[in-house]
Design a protein around this motif. Structure first.
Motif, PDB file in Angstrom:
ATOM      1  N   VAL A 432       0.844  -1.195   0.000  1.00  0.00           N
ATOM      2  CA  VAL A 432       0.000   0.000   0.000  1.00  0.00           C
ATOM      3  C   VAL A 432       0.882   1.249   0.000  1.00  0.00           C
ATOM      4  N   ASP A 433       0.284   2.348  -0.382  1.00  0.00           N
ATOM      5  CA  ASP A 433       0.972   3.633  -0.363  1.00  0.00           C
ATOM      6  C   ASP A 433       1.197   4.060   1.091  1.00  0.00           C
ATOM      7  N   PRO A 434       2.408   4.491   1.469  1.00  0.00           N
ATOM      8  CA  PRO A 434       2.670   4.825   2.873  1.00  0.00           C
ATOM      9  C   PRO A 434       2.242   6.224   3.291  1.00  0.00           C
ATOM     10  N   ALA A 435       1.645   7.000   2.406  1.00  0.00           N
ATOM     11  CA  ALA A 435       1.360   8.397   2.720  1.00  0.00           C
ATOM     12  C   ALA A 435       0.334   8.514   3.841  1.00  0.00           C
ATOM     13  N   TYR A 436       0.675   9.265   4.877  1.00  0.00           N
ATOM     14  CA  TYR A 436      -0.216   9.684   5.972  1.00  0.00           C
ATOM     15  C   TYR A 436      -0.734   8.541   6.830  1.00  0.00           C
ATOM     16  N   THR A 437      -0.180   7.359   6.731  1.00  0.00           N
ATOM     17  CA  THR A 437      -0.718   6.242   7.521  1.00  0.00           C
ATOM     18  C   THR A 437      -0.484   6.452   9.010  1.00  0.00           C
ATOM     19  N   SER A 438       0.711   6.892   9.404  1.00  0.00           N
ATOM     20  CA  SER A 438       0.978   7.102  10.824  1.00  0.00           C
ATOM     21  C   SER A 438       0.209   8.293  11.363  1.00  0.00           C
ATOM     22  N   ARG A 439       0.110   9.349  10.582  1.00  0.00           N
ATOM     23  CA  ARG A 439      -0.580  10.550  11.048  1.00  0.00           C
ATOM     24  C   ARG A 439      -2.070  10.299  11.226  1.00  0.00           C
ATOM     25  N   TRP A 440      -2.710   9.745  10.216  1.00  0.00           N
ATOM     26  CA  TRP A 440      -4.136   9.488  10.316  1.00  0.00           C
ATOM     27  C   TRP A 440      -4.443   8.357  11.277  1.00  0.00           C
ATOM     28  N   GLY A 441      -3.550   7.385  11.370  1.00  0.00           N
ATOM     29  CA  GLY A 441      -3.777   6.320  12.333  1.00  0.00           C
ATOM     30  C   GLY A 441      -3.785   6.834  13.760  1.00  0.00           C
ATOM     31  N   ALA A 442      -2.818   7.696  14.097  1.00  0.00           N
ATOM     32  CA  ALA A 442      -2.784   8.265  15.440  1.00  0.00           C
ATOM     33  C   ALA A 442      -3.954   9.200  15.682  1.00  0.00           C
ATOM     34  N   GLN A 443      -4.393   9.902  14.656  1.00  0.00           N
ATOM     35  CA  GLN A 443      -5.471  10.867  14.821  1.00  0.00           C
ATOM     36  C   GLN A 443      -6.831  10.205  14.991  1.00  0.00           C
ATOM     37  N   HIS A 444      -7.063   9.120  14.289  1.00  0.00           N
ATOM     38  CA  HIS A 444      -8.406   8.546  14.254  1.00  0.00           C
ATOM     39  C   HIS A 444      -8.535   7.217  14.976  1.00  0.00           C
ATOM     40  N   TRP A 445      -7.416   6.519  15.285  1.00  0.00           N
ATOM     41  CA  TRP A 445      -7.537   5.173  15.820  1.00  0.00           C
ATOM     42  C   TRP A 445      -6.803   4.947  17.132  1.00  0.00           C
ATOM     43  N   GLN A 446      -5.845   5.776  17.470  1.00  0.00           N
ATOM     44  CA  GLN A 446      -5.093   5.513  18.689  1.00  0.00           C
ATOM     45  C   GLN A 446      -5.963   5.665  19.936  1.00  0.00           C
ATOM     46  N   ARG A 447      -6.676   6.750  20.036  1.00  0.00           N
ATOM     47  CA  ARG A 447      -7.490   6.972  21.234  1.00  0.00           C
ATOM     48  C   ARG A 447      -8.685   6.023  21.317  1.00  0.00           C
ATOM     49  N   PRO A 448      -9.452   5.791  20.255  1.00  0.00           N
ATOM     50  CA  PRO A 448     -10.577   4.845  20.389  1.00  0.00           C
ATOM     51  C   PRO A 448     -10.158   3.426  20.739  1.00  0.00           C
ATOM     52  N   LEU A 449      -8.949   3.016  20.344  1.00  0.00           N
ATOM     53  CA  LEU A 449      -8.504   1.651  20.616  1.00  0.00           C
ATOM     54  C   LEU A 449      -7.759   1.520  21.941  1.00  0.00           C
ATOM     55  N   THR A 451      -7.674   1.290  25.900  1.00  0.00           N
ATOM     56  CA  THR A 451      -8.543   0.928  27.009  1.00  0.00           C
ATOM     57  C   THR A 451      -7.748   0.959  28.315  1.00  0.00           C
ATOM     58  N   LYS A 452      -8.408   0.586  29.397  1.00  0.00           N
ATOM     59  CA  LYS A 452      -7.733   0.552  30.686  1.00  0.00           C
ATOM     60  C   LYS A 452      -6.663  -0.534  30.737  1.00  0.00           C
ATOM     61  N   THR A 453      -6.853  -1.579  29.983  1.00  0.00           N
ATOM     62  CA  THR A 453      -5.902  -2.703  29.988  1.00  0.00           C
ATOM     63  C   THR A 453      -5.016  -2.753  28.746  1.00  0.00           C
ATOM     64  N   ARG A 454      -5.203  -1.832  27.816  1.00  0.00           N
ATOM     65  CA  ARG A 454      -4.418  -1.841  26.586  1.00  0.00           C
ATOM     66  C   ARG A 454      -4.020  -0.414  26.223  1.00  0.00           C
ATOM     67  N   LYS A 455      -2.736  -0.210  26.111  1.00  0.00           N
ATOM     68  CA  LYS A 455      -2.210   1.088  25.694  1.00  0.00           C
ATOM     69  C   LYS A 455      -1.803   0.989  24.227  1.00  0.00           C
ATOM     70  N   THR A 456      -2.576   1.617  23.379  1.00  0.00           N
ATOM     71  CA  THR A 456      -2.332   1.581  21.947  1.00  0.00           C
ATOM     72  C   THR A 456      -1.297   2.635  21.567  1.00  0.00           C
ATOM     73  N   THR A 457      -0.252   2.219  20.868  1.00  0.00           N
ATOM     74  CA  THR A 457       0.788   3.139  20.439  1.00  0.00           C
ATOM     75  C   THR A 457       0.454   3.702  19.060  1.00  0.00           C
ATOM     76  N   ARG A 458       1.236   4.693  18.649  1.00  0.00           N
ATOM     77  CA  ARG A 458       1.055   5.259  17.318  1.00  0.00           C
ATOM     78  C   ARG A 458       1.360   4.231  16.233  1.00  0.00           C
ATOM     79  N   HIS A 459       2.298   3.346  16.519  1.00  0.00           N
ATOM     80  CA  HIS A 459       2.639   2.331  15.540  1.00  0.00           C
ATOM     81  C   HIS A 459       1.515   1.304  15.393  1.00  0.00           C
ATOM     82  N   ASP A 460       0.859   0.955  16.501  1.00  0.00           N
ATOM     83  CA  ASP A 460      -0.286   0.059  16.412  1.00  0.00           C
ATOM     84  C   ASP A 460      -1.415   0.705  15.611  1.00  0.00           C
ATOM     85  N   ALA A 461      -1.660   1.986  15.866  1.00  0.00           N
ATOM     86  CA  ALA A 461      -2.694   2.692  15.106  1.00  0.00           C
ATOM     87  C   ALA A 461      -2.328   2.790  13.634  1.00  0.00           C
TER      88      ALA A 461
END
Length: 569
Positions: A432-449, A451-461
């Motif tokens: 896939v094209d790598p453009a904006y994947t880390s930026r948009w992942g952190a913006q839209h998916w890091q916080r919703p994913l 939880t109290k038992t799981r700390k989602t990193t920017r790389h996971d997002a």
């Protein structure tokens, strides 16, 4: 580090570039296996050294002749060089040498073109920054002017230096000249700095001679065991057709020398056996590892292109999104709708140390990732990264550590190994094209994913974003509608009346219907009777009463703190 955004993503959010369509990566086109030559006698090593030295000198002369020919790359020039080598070796050795020279020159030409593009990118960046006022601030993805007049002057001198280099490289390319060092330019430069490399002159000389030996022969379909020059029989006997000047050292018929040892291939051994039994072409190469003091034999052959599955078939059951980082692979499993499933995975590797150690670390991380994908029968989505043109210091300024981090990431080798290893396990790789994947992942998916038992990193997002892009789903989530569209004109639908409102203590009016979950009209005659409530001195209609949670009370239209009659359920 969000390398895919800083390096491959381009500019800021205002000027988003067009994102390329995901595609299924092609499988490997060849196979190479290696085995050590154990049990060599002193005579065997002597013959190998003499043969490698003689053929290496012929290869050096042929390379010099090819570089001097310039733009004369026709078949006639190739035939003249081959005839000149045939008299000093043999026809088959001459063919192998000229083909190796051709491949080496083609590789040098590709490197020359890449270096020209590298210089042009640096010149454009410096010229742009020099045109800006000193101290001018930059924006995202676009650096500003230089900080001081001193730095501006130093960069103007560097601009002239790069322009001179670019002019020389373009002149060489127009004239067809390439500069190639047999044995490696890095090893050649080590000769002038032996103290830093911790080598003596004798040790360096042994390495230099070993790297310049030539002991490789292309395969020939239809010949016995697939190779007439370097032959390996099914029982492991290795024999070499000696060049004409060394024919007196032969110990087998037809000017051949058979080694005393036997060789066997553990990896893909059955494929190799089937191939030589059918007399299909197999290329061999013998090389000497100076550090270990061992001889190795490498066998290689071409394979038909692996038939890749359609992109829709790879998406059907979901896939695994993988984010490549400097020290680990962040992966997350996604279903067919783009929703993360389970927990994120992390596959660490260490890229410090020597090349064999780094290579083993990358292979170990990839095999764990592939086994996980194989267990769930899913495809793998990875970024199509290429940092070759983005490592210049003119683009990233004084961030030396960041430049070193980008240069140290084995993105090309990692993807090549992943595709090759995945083909053996029947796993599809989607690029896939790598453009904006880390930026948009952190913006839209890091916080919703998170939880109290799981700390989602920017790389996971970012792994989630990569997987969604491979599935054809949008990375960015829908934003919430304006407040008036979420409720009744910014306020909640059932706000409790203030203390000054008249009749706030009166019986609450009945509003039938499912919105308040009350009973139908005309029923519940005691709904307005205060005696029906569970209070001191009054008889209740039902003995059991309970107090709702604040969320359910608000949803059902009751103010907090009051008891709700059970009959209203």
């Amino acid at each position: 580090m969000e390398l895919s955004d800083r390096v491959a993503g381009g500019g800021g959010m205002a000027g988003l570039r067009e994102v390329a369509t995901p595609f299924v990566a092609d499988g490997p086109a060849g196979v190479a296996i290696r085995s050590s030559l154990k049990g060599l006698t002193g005579q065997d090593e002597k013959v190998l050294r003499l043969t490698g030295g003689l053929l290496g000198s012929l290869a050096s002369r042929d390379l010099k002749a090819r570089c001097a020919a310039g733009l004369d790359r026709g078949s006639d020039q190739w035939a003249r060089r081959k005839r000149a080598l045939t008299d000093q070796s043999s026809s088959r050795w001459a063919g192998s040498i000229t083909k190796a020279t051709h491949d080496q020159c083609a590789l040098a030409q590709r490197g020359q073109l890449a270096y020209i593009q590298y210089l042009q990118a640096g010149i454009d960046m410096i010229a742009r920054r020099l045109s800006l006022p000193v101290g001018a601030k930059g924006s995202k993805g676009s650096p500003g002017g230089y900080r001081s007049r001193k730095e501006w002057f130093a960069k103007s001198r560097r601009l002239r230096l790069l322009q001179d280099r670019l002019g020389r490289e373009r002149a060489d390319r127009d004239a067809g000249r390439v500069r190639v060092v047999r044995g490696g330019r890095k090893l050649l430069r080590n000769r002038h700095n032996l103290q830093a490399t911790r080598l003596t002159e004798a040790q360096w000389r042994v390495r230099w001679e070993a790297e310049r030996w030539f002991l490789q022969a292309d395969g020939e379909s239809g010949k016995r065991y697939g190779n007439e020059t370097m032959r390996v029989s099914p029982d492991g006997e290795v024999s070499i057709r000696l060049p004409a000047p060394l024919a007196g050292l032969a110990n087998a018929p037809h000017g051949r020398y058979a080694l005393a040892c036997r060789v066997g291939f553990r990896h893909r051994g059955q494929q190799w056996t089937d191939r030589i039994a059918a007399n299909r072409a197999v290329a061999y190469r013998i090389h000497f590892d100076v550090e270990r003091g061992r001889w190795y034999l490498t066998a290689s052959w071409q394979i038909p292109p692996v038939r890749t599955v359609p992109l829709e078939a790879a998406r059907s059951g979901g896939l695994i999104g993988v984010d490549t980082n400097a020290d680990h692979l962040a992966a997350w499993r996604l279903d067919a709708h783009g929703n993360p499933v389970g927990e994120p995975r992390r596959f660490d590797y260490d890229l410090s140390g020597r090349a064999p150690y780094r290579d083993a670390q990358v292979r170990h991380a990839l095999i764990r990732l592939l086994h996980w994908a194989k267990r769930h029968r899913l495809a793998i989505a990875i970024e199509d990264l290429d940092f070759q043109a983005e490592k210049t210091r003119e683009k990233h300024g004084r961030r030396k550590r960041f430049r070193q981090l980008v240069s140290g990431m084995p993105v090309g080798r990692l993807r090549g190994r992943l595709v090759s290893m995945a083909a053996e396990l029947g796993i599809t790789v989607v690029a896939v094209d790598p453009a904006y994947t880390s930026r948009w992942g952190a913006q839209h998916w890091q916080r919703p994913l998170t939880t109290k038992t799981r700390k989602t990193t920017r790389h996971d997002a970012a792994a989630v974003a990569i997987g969604r892009r491979a599935l054809g789903r949008p990375i960015r989530r829908r934003t919430q509608p304006p407040p008036p569209h979420r409720s009744d004109v910014v306020g909640h639908r059932t706000v409790q009346a203030a203390s000054g409102i008249p009749e706030r203590e009166e019986t609450r009016p009945r509003i039938p219907g499912p919105r308040t979950r009350s009973i139908g009209a005309g029923r519940g005659a005691k709904a307005g009777d205060q005696c029906a409530h569970n209070r001191s001195g009054h008889t209740a209609e039902h003995e059991f009463c309970h107090q709702d949670s604040p969320r359910s009370v608000s949803r059902n239209g009751w103010s907090g703190g009051r008891r709700r009659p059970a009959g209203m359920d």
